[in-house]
Design a protein around this motif. Structure first.
Motif, PDB file in Angstrom:
ATOM      1  N   UNK A  31       0.816  -1.217   0.000  1.00 28.33           N
ATOM      2  CA  UNK A  31       0.000   0.000   0.000  1.00 28.33           C
ATOM      3  C   UNK A  31       0.851   1.269   0.000  1.00 28.33           C
ATOM      4  N   UNK A  32       0.445   2.238  -0.827  1.00 28.60           N
ATOM      5  CA  UNK A  32       1.117   3.541  -0.932  1.00 28.60           C
ATOM      6  C   UNK A  32       2.607   3.398  -1.255  1.00 28.60           C
ATOM      7  N   UNK A  33       2.913   2.453  -2.142  1.00 27.38           N
ATOM      8  CA  UNK A  33       4.295   2.275  -2.574  1.00 27.38           C
ATOM      9  C   UNK A  33       4.368   2.135  -4.092  1.00 27.38           C
ATOM     10  N   UNK A  34       5.494   2.509  -4.620  1.00 32.83           N
ATOM     11  CA  UNK A  34       5.769   2.287  -6.029  1.00 32.83           C
ATOM     12  C   UNK A  34       6.266   0.846  -6.166  1.00 32.83           C
ATOM     13  N   UNK A  35       5.743   0.147  -7.159  1.00 34.34           N
ATOM     14  CA  UNK A  35       6.124  -1.253  -7.349  1.00 34.34           C
ATOM     15  C   UNK A  35       6.933  -1.413  -8.631  1.00 34.34           C
ATOM     16  N   UNK A  36       8.084  -2.036  -8.504  1.00 33.75           N
ATOM     17  CA  UNK A  36       8.918  -2.351  -9.656  1.00 33.75           C
ATOM     18  C   UNK A  36       8.766  -3.836  -9.967  1.00 33.75           C
ATOM     19  N   UNK A  37       8.226  -4.142 -11.123  1.00 31.50           N
ATOM     20  CA  UNK A  37       8.123  -5.528 -11.558  1.00 31.50           C
ATOM     21  C   UNK A  37       9.323  -5.819 -12.455  1.00 31.50           C
ATOM     22  N   UNK A  38      10.230  -6.647 -11.951  1.00 32.80           N
ATOM     23  CA  UNK A  38      11.431  -6.982 -12.712  1.00 32.80           C
ATOM     24  C   UNK A  38      11.238  -8.325 -13.396  1.00 32.80           C
ATOM     25  N   UNK A  39      11.046  -8.278 -14.713  1.00 32.58           N
ATOM     26  CA  UNK A  39      10.918  -9.495 -15.504  1.00 32.58           C
ATOM     27  C   UNK A  39      12.314  -9.864 -16.005  1.00 32.58           C
ATOM     28  N   UNK A  40      12.750 -11.056 -15.637  1.00 35.36           N
ATOM     29  CA  UNK A  40      14.090 -11.442 -16.034  1.00 35.36           C
ATOM     30  C   UNK A  40      14.300 -12.938 -15.983  1.00 35.36           C
ATOM     31  N   UNK A  71      12.887   4.166   1.028  1.00 34.80           N
ATOM     32  CA  UNK A  71      11.974   4.714   0.025  1.00 34.80           C
ATOM     33  C   UNK A  71      10.711   3.863  -0.043  1.00 34.80           C
ATOM     34  N   UNK A  72       9.627   4.489  -0.476  1.00 33.21           N
ATOM     35  CA  UNK A  72       8.350   3.787  -0.601  1.00 33.21           C
ATOM     36  C   UNK A  72       8.355   3.010  -1.916  1.00 33.21           C
ATOM     37  N   UNK A  73       9.154   1.970  -1.896  1.00 35.92           N
ATOM     38  CA  UNK A  73       9.460   1.232  -3.106  1.00 35.92           C
ATOM     39  C   UNK A  73       9.505  -0.260  -2.832  1.00 35.92           C
ATOM     40  N   UNK A  74       8.926  -1.045  -3.726  1.00 41.59           N
ATOM     41  CA  UNK A  74       8.956  -2.502  -3.602  1.00 41.59           C
ATOM     42  C   UNK A  74       9.454  -3.095  -4.922  1.00 41.59           C
ATOM     43  N   UNK A  75      10.404  -4.003  -4.818  1.00 43.85           N
ATOM     44  CA  UNK A  75      10.927  -4.699  -5.998  1.00 43.85           C
ATOM     45  C   UNK A  75      10.406  -6.130  -5.991  1.00 43.85           C
ATOM     46  N   UNK A  76       9.750  -6.513  -7.076  1.00 42.09           N
ATOM     47  CA  UNK A  76       9.184  -7.859  -7.196  1.00 42.09           C
ATOM     48  C   UNK A  76       9.749  -8.532  -8.441  1.00 42.09           C
ATOM     49  N   UNK A  77      10.448  -9.634  -8.236  1.00 44.99           N
ATOM     50  CA  UNK A  77      11.035 -10.363  -9.356  1.00 44.99           C
ATOM     51  C   UNK A  77      10.013 -11.317  -9.953  1.00 44.99           C
ATOM     52  N   UNK A  78       9.777 -11.147 -11.251  1.00 47.92           N
ATOM     53  CA  UNK A  78       8.877 -12.045 -11.976  1.00 47.92           C
ATOM     54  C   UNK A  78       9.755 -12.937 -12.850  1.00 47.92           C
ATOM     55  N   UNK A  79       9.976 -14.132 -12.392  1.00 49.43           N
ATOM     56  CA  UNK A  79      10.905 -15.039 -13.056  1.00 49.43           C
ATOM     57  C   UNK A  79      10.350 -15.603 -14.358  1.00 49.43           C
TER      58      UNK A  79
END
Length: 226
Positions: A31-40, A71-79
């Motif tokens: 909630x209330x965060x920027x989400x980075x979807x890392x496809x790799x 930072x209001x940041x979340x990194x999510x790895x999408x394998x």
């Protein structure tokens, strides 16, 4: 963004592989965060080259060694790895604080199709409302590093957890993290508490302001707050 992952299981990239599998845990994390979807994929040479840059980028924005508050940041790895072993191997190259979807979770492919991922690596940046802020931030991250987060923050219109009134930036005057807000609140309430009373002096009505504690404005006896 939260709706995108409700009912899913997000896994922490730590030694215990802790899972976020309840609605409350998902909401608190996203909630209330920027989400980075890392496809790799670990099989992708460009992904291997990009991984150290991404890890450093994430670390400098979330590690308290570099910043006062994460930072209001979340990194999510999408394998998009071809095997679970390959995924596990590549996860070791990624930040310990990132999240990922389990290899057996078919939602990985659904997200890949949803965001029309064709080339790797790919970093899709999402606002808290799930709308796309940046369709592919790989080049931006490589060129600007952590500085690009400020652009994302403004574009996402986040509610800044670090908000403070300008006059309260002097840390010496602060008693707690909520002190600035509390002071503003009390200033407003104090004004409301002031009462006007009329006195008759030499037959003429004079209006004077008096605080609840009985001190009249202009009274030199107490010296005020100095």
């Amino acid at each position: 963004m939260v709706d995108l992952f409700l009912g899913k299981v997000l896994v922490k990239n730590n030694k215990d592989r802790d899972e976020l599998d309840t609605e409350r845990e998902i909401v608190l994390r996203l909630q209330n965060r920027i989400l980075m979807l890392f496809f790799g994929s670990g099989e992708c040479e460009k992904c291997q080259e990009f991984a150290p840059t991404l890890k450093d980028f994430h670390k400098k924005l979330t590690d308290e060694f570099y910043v006062e508050r994460s930072a209001q940041l979340v990194l999510l790895y999408i394998s998009l790895d071809s095997s679970e072993e390959q995924q596990e191997k590549f996860l070791k190259e990624l930040p310990k604080r990132c999240l990922f979807l389990a290899y057996e979770d078919p939602y990985r492919q659904e997200l890949s199709e949803m965001f029309e991922v064709q080339d790797l690596p790919r970093v899709v940046v999402l606002r808290p409302d799930c709308s796309v802020l940046t369709p592919d931030a790989v080049e931006e991250i490589c060129k600007l590093g952590p500085d690009c987060y400020r652009n994302w923050q403004e574009g996402a219109e986040l509610i800044d957890r670090n908000f403070m009134m300008n006059e309260e930036f002097d840390e010496g005057k602060m008693r707690s993290m909520t002190d600035p807000i509390r002071r503003v609140k009390y200033k407003v309430e104090d004004k409301k508490k002031k009462k006007k009373k009329k006195k008759k002096k030499d037959g003429v009505s004079v209006e004077e302001e008096e605080d609840e504690d009985g001190e009249e404005d202009g009274n030199d006896g107490g010296g005020g707050w100095g």
